[in-house]
Design an enzyme around this catalytic site. Structure first.
Site, PDB file in Angstrom:
ATOM      1  N   THR A 160       0.823  -1.204   0.000  1.00  0.00           N
ATOM      2  CA  THR A 160       0.000   0.000   0.000  1.00  0.00           C
ATOM      3  C   THR A 160       0.863   1.263   0.000  1.00  0.00           C
ATOM      4  O   THR A 160       1.993   1.247   0.517  1.00  0.00           O
ATOM      5  CB  THR A 160      -0.900   0.021   1.254  1.00  0.00           C
ATOM      6  OG1 THR A 160      -1.531   1.298   1.395  1.00  0.00           O
ATOM      7  CG2 THR A 160      -0.089  -0.243   2.522  1.00  0.00           C
ATOM      8  N   ASP A 161       0.319   2.350  -0.527  1.00  0.00           N
ATOM      9  CA  ASP A 161       1.048   3.613  -0.483  1.00  0.00           C
ATOM     10  C   ASP A 161       1.146   4.178   0.934  1.00  0.00           C
ATOM     11  O   ASP A 161       1.937   5.088   1.201  1.00  0.00           O
ATOM     12  CB  ASP A 161       0.418   4.645  -1.426  1.00  0.00           C
ATOM     13  CG  ASP A 161      -1.032   4.981  -1.116  1.00  0.00           C
ATOM     14  OD1 ASP A 161      -1.606   4.403  -0.171  1.00  0.00           O
ATOM     15  OD2 ASP A 161      -1.612   5.828  -1.822  1.00  0.00           O
ATOM     16  N   GLU A 162       0.382   3.615   1.870  1.00  0.00           N
ATOM     17  CA  GLU A 162       0.423   4.115   3.243  1.00  0.00           C
ATOM     18  C   GLU A 162       1.768   3.856   3.927  1.00  0.00           C
ATOM     19  O   GLU A 162       2.065   4.473   4.950  1.00  0.00           O
ATOM     20  CB  GLU A 162      -0.724   3.522   4.057  1.00  0.00           C
ATOM     21  CG  GLU A 162      -2.085   3.999   3.593  1.00  0.00           C
ATOM     22  CD  GLU A 162      -3.212   3.592   4.512  1.00  0.00           C
ATOM     23  OE1 GLU A 162      -3.080   3.785   5.735  1.00  0.00           O
ATOM     24  OE2 GLU A 162      -4.229   3.077   4.005  1.00  0.00           O
TER      25      GLU A 162
ATOM     26  N   TYR B  17      -1.434  -0.199  11.257  1.00  0.00           N
ATOM     27  CA  TYR B  17      -1.655  -0.916   9.991  1.00  0.00           C
ATOM     28  C   TYR B  17      -0.517  -0.684   9.014  1.00  0.00           C
ATOM     29  O   TYR B  17       0.098  -1.628   8.503  1.00  0.00           O
ATOM     30  CB  TYR B  17      -2.980  -0.490   9.357  1.00  0.00           C
ATOM     31  CG  TYR B  17      -3.040  -0.794   7.873  1.00  0.00           C
ATOM     32  CD1 TYR B  17      -2.983  -2.108   7.417  1.00  0.00           C
ATOM     33  CD2 TYR B  17      -3.120   0.229   6.924  1.00  0.00           C
ATOM     34  CE1 TYR B  17      -3.002  -2.395   6.051  1.00  0.00           C
ATOM     35  CE2 TYR B  17      -3.149  -0.047   5.576  1.00  0.00           C
ATOM     36  CZ  TYR B  17      -3.088  -1.359   5.139  1.00  0.00           C
ATOM     37  OH  TYR B  17      -3.095  -1.636   3.803  1.00  0.00           O
TER      38      TYR B  17
ATOM     39  N   LYS C 165       2.418  -3.257   7.418  1.00  0.00           N
ATOM     40  CA  LYS C 165       2.653  -3.466   5.990  1.00  0.00           C
ATOM     41  C   LYS C 165       4.087  -3.095   5.611  1.00  0.00           C
ATOM     42  O   LYS C 165       4.717  -3.747   4.772  1.00  0.00           O
ATOM     43  CB  LYS C 165       1.658  -2.658   5.157  1.00  0.00           C
ATOM     44  CG  LYS C 165       0.229  -3.154   5.234  1.00  0.00           C
ATOM     45  CD  LYS C 165       0.040  -4.551   4.659  1.00  0.00           C
ATOM     46  CE  LYS C 165       0.138  -4.561   3.155  1.00  0.00           C
ATOM     47  NZ  LYS C 165      -0.149  -5.911   2.585  1.00  0.00           N
TER      48      LYS C 165
END
Length: 352
Positions: free
Chosen positions: A141-143, A166, A170
């Site tokens: 994810t870009d997060e 979260y 990741k």
């Protein structure tokens, strides 16, 4: 790619990918879907492919080393696409341990099995030779990049700076994948996508939640001032990008996947209300999420120039299609929001 293991295939993105790849890859011999069927896993999402002779489903935990090892030994996968993850930021704030164990330890369990079964000399710790054609793809994810200011975009070399349990989990998983490539030579790729939307998305996420509440004239909860900006990617574009990386990606590389559609959350909420003919008085501003990232934006240059992929959907056509899908599938939405969908597994598999 002949024998594919997909983890988390009963979830939103995973189920769309399974439908996509079974339709596009006619030479695929086997696709096995390993999913624990937690609250967001729904086998109804896979109704269109359940009778495909190439498709198999196994209920199980990616952290279960014995099970994962057994599946690799039995089915001899040559490709892994790893979607399975706890992914809701609000839940990670309340229960970080679940996110850390699933997202990091689960990833390491899969990597270990792939390394043992694909390495040509698995008992030799110095061996970096693998069977031809094998590939492990980590869907991220870009997060993991954290937040942006008013300008700029995430590239594959942007420093990792996660801001929630979260995204930290990741990030940890991504770094484990990178380490297995650097240390053991395992053929891997990592893809980092922007916010996905489309059919089969669990209605805790922004777009399906707002559609569901607006249809019932319930309040639409918007964090803070609603000016958090995201780059929105249609899930079918995401699926085509993953397939492109599997086919053309350079081993060990990271590829960012975005939709070139930056929108503020409040803009999307108002668009949904307008499409449904509902008043903006339904919008209810609530206290902002702790550590809420203000803006994400993905730079697609690498995957576009090196692999020739580009998103096909504009946001305007994609959101119309998505709203229409939820309006056309009220039964699916009702079963998901009521929890009734969780009986599907028992009805379909427990009697076999």
């Amino acid at each position: 790619m002949k024998k594919l293991l997909v983890t988390g295939g009963a979830g939103f993105i995973g189920s769309n990918f399974i439908q996509y790849i079974l339709d596009k890859q006619q030479d695929l011999v086997l696709l096995l879907d390993l999913d624990l069927l937690t609250y967001a896993g729904n086998l109804e999402n896979l109704e269109p492919v359940k009778d495909d002779p190439r498709y198999r489903f196994v209920k199980g935990d990616i952290r279960d080393k014995t099970l994962v090892e057994k599946l690799f030994a039995e089915y001899d996968f040559d490709t892994v696409v790893h979607f399975a993850a706890e992914s809701h930021v609000d839940r990670s704030i309340l229960e970080p341990e679940v996110f850390l164990t699933t997202n990091i330890i689960g990833t390491q369990t899969l990597l270990d099995a792939a390394k043992r079964h694909w390495n040509l000399d698995p008992d030799n710790k110095h061996s970096r030779e693998y069977r031809p054609g094998v590939r492990y793809l980590q869907v991220s994810t870009d997060e993991v990049y954290g937040a942006l200011g008013k300008t700029g975009m995430f590239t594959e070399t942007t420093p990792l700076a996660p801001n929630s349990p979260y995204s930290a989990s990741k990030t940890g998983a991504d770094l484990i994948v990178r380490a297995y490539h650097q240390t053991y030579g395992l053929p891997v790729n990592i893809t980092r996508c922007s916010n996905n939307y489309g059919p089969y998305q669990f209605p805790e996420k922004l777009i399906p939640l707002m559609i569901h509440n607006a249809r019932q004239d319930k309040p639409l909860p918007v964090y803070g001032d609603g000016m958090q900006i995201r780059d929105w990617l249609h899930v079918k574009d995401h699926c085509s990008a993953i397939a492109t990386v599997l086919e053309k990606g350079k081993t060990g590389e990271v590829y960012n996947i975005g939709g070139n559609n930056e929108k503020a959350n409040i803009e999307i909420v108002r668009l949904i209300l307008e499409a449904l003919g509902k008043p903006e008085s339904l919008i209810t501003y609530v206290q902002d999420r702790p550590g809420h990232d203000r803006r994400y934006a993905i730079d697609n240059t690498k995957i576009t120039t090196e692999l020739g992929w580009a998103p096909a959907y504009t946001f305007e056509e994609g959101i119309k299609e998505t709203i229409r899908w939820y309006l056309d599938h009220p039964g699916w939405v009702e079963r998901v929001t009521s929890g009734a969908y969780q009986r599907y597994y028992q009805e379909m598999y427990q009697q076999q």
